[in-house]
Design a protein around this motif. Structure first.
Motif, mmCIF file in Angstrom:
data_model
loop_
_atom_site.group_PDB
_atom_site.id
_atom_site.type_symbol
_atom_site.label_atom_id
_atom_site.label_comp_id
_atom_site.label_asym_id
_atom_site.label_seq_id
_atom_site.Cartn_x
_atom_site.Cartn_y
_atom_site.Cartn_z
ATOM 1 N N LEU A 67 0.879 -1.177 0.000
ATOM 2 C CA LEU A 67 0.000 0.000 0.000
ATOM 3 C C LEU A 67 0.912 1.221 0.000
ATOM 4 O O LEU A 67 1.176 1.828 1.031
ATOM 5 C CB LEU A 67 -0.908 -0.018 1.234
ATOM 6 C CG LEU A 67 -1.910 -1.174 1.294
ATOM 7 C CD1 LEU A 67 -2.575 -1.231 2.660
ATOM 8 C CD2 LEU A 67 -2.965 -1.025 0.196
ATOM 9 N N SER A 68 1.393 1.575 -1.173
ATOM 10 C CA SER A 68 2.476 2.553 -1.256
ATOM 11 C C SER A 68 2.188 3.732 -2.180
ATOM 12 O O SER A 68 3.095 4.471 -2.542
ATOM 13 C CB SER A 68 3.757 1.851 -1.735
ATOM 14 O OG SER A 68 3.532 1.160 -2.949
ATOM 15 N N SER A 69 0.930 3.919 -2.546
ATOM 16 C CA SER A 69 0.555 5.062 -3.388
ATOM 17 C C SER A 69 -0.467 5.919 -2.666
ATOM 18 O O SER A 69 -1.113 5.476 -1.708
ATOM 19 C CB SER A 69 -0.046 4.574 -4.716
ATOM 20 O OG SER A 69 -1.311 3.967 -4.487
ATOM 21 N N GLY A 70 -0.627 7.129 -3.150
ATOM 22 C CA GLY A 70 -1.633 8.001 -2.554
ATOM 23 C C GLY A 70 -3.019 7.406 -2.642
ATOM 24 O O GLY A 70 -3.818 7.498 -1.698
ATOM 25 N N ALA A 71 -3.316 6.767 -3.774
ATOM 26 C CA ALA A 71 -4.636 6.174 -3.979
ATOM 27 C C ALA A 71 -4.908 5.052 -2.990
ATOM 28 O O ALA A 71 -6.055 4.834 -2.587
ATOM 29 C CB ALA A 71 -4.747 5.642 -5.407
ATOM 30 N N ALA A 72 -3.877 4.333 -2.590
ATOM 31 C CA ALA A 72 -4.041 3.228 -1.641
ATOM 32 C C ALA A 72 -4.011 3.720 -0.200
ATOM 33 O O ALA A 72 -4.729 3.206 0.666
ATOM 34 C CB ALA A 72 -2.956 2.177 -1.860
ATOM 35 N N LEU A 73 -3.180 4.718 0.073
ATOM 36 C CA LEU A 73 -3.022 5.196 1.449
ATOM 37 C C LEU A 73 -4.208 6.033 1.915
ATOM 38 O O LEU A 73 -4.494 6.102 3.110
ATOM 39 C CB LEU A 73 -1.729 6.007 1.564
ATOM 40 C CG LEU A 73 -0.437 5.212 1.384
ATOM 41 C CD1 LEU A 73 0.760 6.147 1.389
ATOM 42 C CD2 LEU A 73 -0.291 4.155 2.476
ATOM 43 N N HIS A 74 -4.908 6.665 0.978
ATOM 44 C CA HIS A 74 -6.057 7.507 1.354
ATOM 45 C C HIS A 74 -7.143 6.705 2.071
ATOM 46 O O HIS A 74 -7.522 7.045 3.203
ATOM 47 C CB HIS A 74 -6.614 8.198 0.107
ATOM 48 C CG HIS A 74 -7.800 9.063 0.373
ATOM 49 N ND1 HIS A 74 -7.734 10.215 1.135
ATOM 50 C CD2 HIS A 74 -9.103 8.950 -0.019
ATOM 51 C CE1 HIS A 74 -8.930 10.770 1.201
ATOM 52 N NE2 HIS A 74 -9.777 10.019 0.519
ATOM 53 N N PRO A 75 -7.666 5.622 1.475
ATOM 54 C CA PRO A 75 -8.678 4.841 2.205
ATOM 55 C C PRO A 75 -8.118 4.147 3.435
ATOM 56 O O PRO A 75 -8.853 3.914 4.406
ATOM 57 C CB PRO A 75 -9.161 3.827 1.158
ATOM 58 C CG PRO A 75 -8.059 3.731 0.168
ATOM 59 C CD PRO A 75 -7.444 5.091 0.115
ATOM 60 N N LEU A 76 -6.838 3.809 3.417
ATOM 61 C CA LEU A 76 -6.208 3.215 4.598
ATOM 62 C C LEU A 76 -6.280 4.174 5.782
ATOM 63 O O LEU A 76 -6.690 3.791 6.886
ATOM 64 C CB LEU A 76 -4.751 2.877 4.285
ATOM 65 C CG LEU A 76 -3.894 2.418 5.468
ATOM 66 C CD1 LEU A 76 -4.316 1.036 5.940
ATOM 67 C CD2 LEU A 76 -2.420 2.421 5.092
ATOM 68 N N ALA A 77 -5.904 5.410 5.555
ATOM 69 C CA ALA A 77 -5.917 6.412 6.624
ATOM 70 C C ALA A 77 -7.329 6.647 7.149
ATOM 71 O O ALA A 77 -7.554 6.719 8.365
ATOM 72 C CB ALA A 77 -5.306 7.717 6.109
ATOM 73 N N LEU A 78 -8.290 6.766 6.234
ATOM 74 C CA LEU A 78 -9.675 7.030 6.640
ATOM 75 C C LEU A 78 -10.244 5.872 7.463
ATOM 76 O O LEU A 78 -10.906 6.084 8.488
ATOM 77 C CB LEU A 78 -10.553 7.272 5.408
ATOM 78 C CG LEU A 78 -10.289 8.544 4.606
ATOM 79 C CD1 LEU A 78 -11.231 8.599 3.402
ATOM 80 C CD2 LEU A 78 -10.463 9.782 5.465
ATOM 81 N N ALA A 79 -9.998 4.641 7.011
ATOM 82 C CA ALA A 79 -10.549 3.481 7.712
ATOM 83 C C ALA A 79 -9.908 3.300 9.081
ATOM 84 O O ALA A 79 -10.584 2.959 10.059
ATOM 85 C CB ALA A 79 -10.372 2.229 6.855
#
Length: 231
Positions: A54-66
């Protein structure tokens, strides 16, 4: 080389939407794979999760929110997020940021060094001081629980009090030290703290069902019937 901006994705608000976005991003990035994988335990698993991808902005965004949603709504009051080195470090930073931007909650974060520093400011931790603080530990996928147990020891040595643990994915299967309970169950009993998860194995099954991936659903259910924690 210039980076062309792209339109930001729709902002998921509910936990269900955030989970959906996170699983999709994990699958798209290759962090979540379905197939046949031999685990350290020797079990052959129909899926594998590598949070390091999970190393892109697109992947990290939902990670942070969840992460932020789970922390905000399912844990007691705390002061500091602690990320065990190495994977836990970005988790703690991202969740800290999302808690502030999404909920207006400002907390600190800290993490440990793999080796204590004997020069400069020294010490075995970086970030906010832990002494006298209530701490929540973040982890990725808890197998033996070694990383979290080490973190509990570090935090106690620094004078902090752990009030909760949040893992990214709970595989919901028996294992632990005796092979009868899950690692999560054992850790809750040993440490006397709440252990929560952003994602559960059953969430992955639900996502697969929504995608019509019937073969994968069958393999996941068979694995859960064999190794899953009984409700």
């Amino acid at each position: 080389m210039s980076v062309q901006p792209t339109a930001p994705p729709e902002h998921p608000t509910s936990l269900a939407e955030q989970k959906e976005a996170l699983i999709t991003a994990s699958f798209d990035s290759g962090a979540l794979k379905f197939g046949s994988f031999v685990l350290k335990s020797g079990r052959v698993s129909p899926y594998f999760f590598n949070a390091g991808l999970l190393s892109s902005g697109a992947a990290l965004h939902p990670l942070a929110l969840a992460y932020a949603h789970t922390i905000r709504h399912d844990l007691p009051a705390f002061d500091i997020l602690f990320g065990p080195a190495y994977k836990g470090i970005p988790f703690a930073a991202l969740a800290c940021h999302a808690l502030y931007t999404e909920y207006g909650v400002s907390v600190d974060y800290a993490y440990n060094r793999k080796e204590a520093k004997d020069h400069g400011e020294g010490g075995s931790t970086v970030g906010a001081p832990l002494k006298g603080k209530r701490v929540v530990v973040l982890d990725d996928v808890m197998t033996s629980g070694k990383a979290v147990r080490e973190a509990l020891g570090i935090i106690a040595a620094e004078g902090g009090v752990v009030v909760g643990v949040v893992q990214l994915l709970d595989r919901e299967e028996v294992g632990g030290r005796e092979g009868k309970k899950s690692t999560v169950m054992e850790l809750e009993e040993e440490a006397g703290v709440k252990v929560r998860a952003v994602l559960l194995m059953r969430d992955l099954v639900g996502w697969l069902e929504g995608k019509g991936m019937t073969t994968e659903v069958g393999e996941m259910r068979e694995y859960r019937d064999k190794y899953g924690v009984k409700d």
